[in-house]
Design a protein around this motif. Structure first.
Motif: not given
Length: 391
Positions: A63-68, A114-116, A120-122
């Motif tokens: 999670l942290r690596a993905l900025g969450i 989902e917010r992340a 990220a524009e998925a």
């Protein structure tokens, strides 16, 4: 991480089946390395059902690596307490606070992912129940129940227990009933400490912990029995059935169960880990429950999905021009670890349900070991919790 690594998959595209924990994390991880991502979700909205889950340090690192921030999804957990059926403490495992363990409502974790993914524009497409998947020379073709057709050079199957893509890659494998059923329920919170408690009895056990800052309390109760129950999370049952099975339990259990107004029952089935995770040509791969469903007795289902997603994206980013080799490496990296975790979860089910003279003997040994070597019990699982798929 260098900008080169962050852009390694720029210009590449992937289609993800499923917008649960596995699918949304895969989307975030692929976007993290620059790929364009579309997600097909069969539901009308991303509103994950279910109740509580636990994120351990191996999942927190993803999670942290993905900025969450994991605090978006849950609350830090202080300890795990093992108790006997009367509620007496057998042992307490104090949990390290960095990077930490978190107690989460599944909907809150899915919401944070989902917010992340949207940041990220998925691109998420709802109401897209997949009817058919076919591999083509150019990648994969997906046909949905509403008649739409999607073509993609890379298809990621994060579509859970009944994965359509798994049937294509790995064939059909029949699960078998374990002889155990589980109830899950949420009751109003009691402001209790952020501690997961396991109450162990003959042929049954109950796990409970607070959620959402103590506003809710999660309950999962497991019983061994021969009567078959359907697999799945959403089969309503009579709360009195749950109360009857755990009537002999002491401590706070009876008071908690008196508050249950809605409860869901599901049968616990053992599924084999997929033998084939990828198609061998870089066109498709499985992750999460689609590849390796697990029993809930190590609290690692969501954590393994988080790890899978980052591993898959990282391997693709390391070999952007050789997706077949990247996906083979992903499967080779992941399969031994998830098989070991699934086996440990299977073993824990037996450990919680000891009968006759074995139970007090085992509980006494745990108490003694805890007194002589605090932290040793948790140390047995360092191979799970210390693992860092993002390193």
């Amino acid at each position: 991480m260098s900008m080169t690594a962050r852009d390694a998959l720029a210009g590449r595209r992937a289609l993800v089946l499923g917008a649960g924990v596995a699918g949304l994390t895969a989307a975030c991880a692929l976007r993290h390395f620059g790929a364009g991502v579309d997600i097909l979700e069969q539901a009308p909205a991303i509103a994950e059902v279910g109740a509580g889950l636990q994120i351990s340090p191996n999942g927190v690192r993803v999670l942290r690596a993905l900025g969450i921030d994991p605090a978006e999804a849950g609350d830090p957990s202080a300890a795990v307490e093992l108790r006997d059926r009367e509620g007496r403490l057998v042992t307490r495992l104090d949990l390290p606070q960095s990077p930490g363990f978190y107690l989460c409502h599944r909907a809150d974790l899915v919401g944070a992912l989902e917010r992340a993914a949207r940041r990220a524009e998925a691109h998420v497409q709802l109401l897209q129940s997949v009817r058919e998947v076919a591999l083509t020379p150019q990648g994969a073709e997906v046909v949905t129940a509403v008649g739409s057709t999607h073509h993609t050079p890379l298809l990621i199957g994060a579509d859970g227990l009944h994965s359509v893509l798994r049937r294509v890659l790995d064939g059909g494998a029949e699960p078998f009933f374990t002889g155990q059923v589980a109830w899950r329920a949420l009751i109003p919170g009691d402001g209790g400490a952020p501690v997961a408690q396991v109450f162990m009895g003959p042929g049954r056990h109950l796990v409970s912990y607070p959620l959402r800052g103590g506003a809710l309390r999660n309950i999962v109760a497991v019983q061994e029995r021969t009567a078959w129950a359907a697999e799945g999370w959403n089969h309503p049952d009579d709360p009195d059935n749950l109360r009857e099975v755990f009537a002999g339990f002491g401590g706070p259990v009876r008071g908690w169960l008196d508050q249950v107004r809605a409860v869901y029952l599901w049968g616990l089935f053992r599924h084999p880990v997929a033998g084939q995770w990828t198609d061998g040509q870089g066109r498709a791969a499985l992750l999460g429950d689609a590849a390796h469903p697990t029993l809930p007795f190590m609290a690692q289902g969501a954590n393994m999905a988080l790890e899978d997603a980052f591993s898959l994206a990282r391997n693709l980013a390391a070999s952007p021009d050789a997706p077949a080799a990247a996906l083979r490496r992903y499967a080779t990296d992941r399969a031994p670890r998830v098989r070991a975790i699934v086996a440990k979860a299977n073993a824990n089910a037996r450990n919680y349900h000891l009968r006759g003279p074995l139970a007090p003997l085992a509980h006494g040994a745990l108490r003694l070991a805890s007194a002589l070597a605090p932290g040793a019990a948790l140390g047995r699982y360092r191979w799970i919790y210390d693992y860092d798929v993002t390193a």
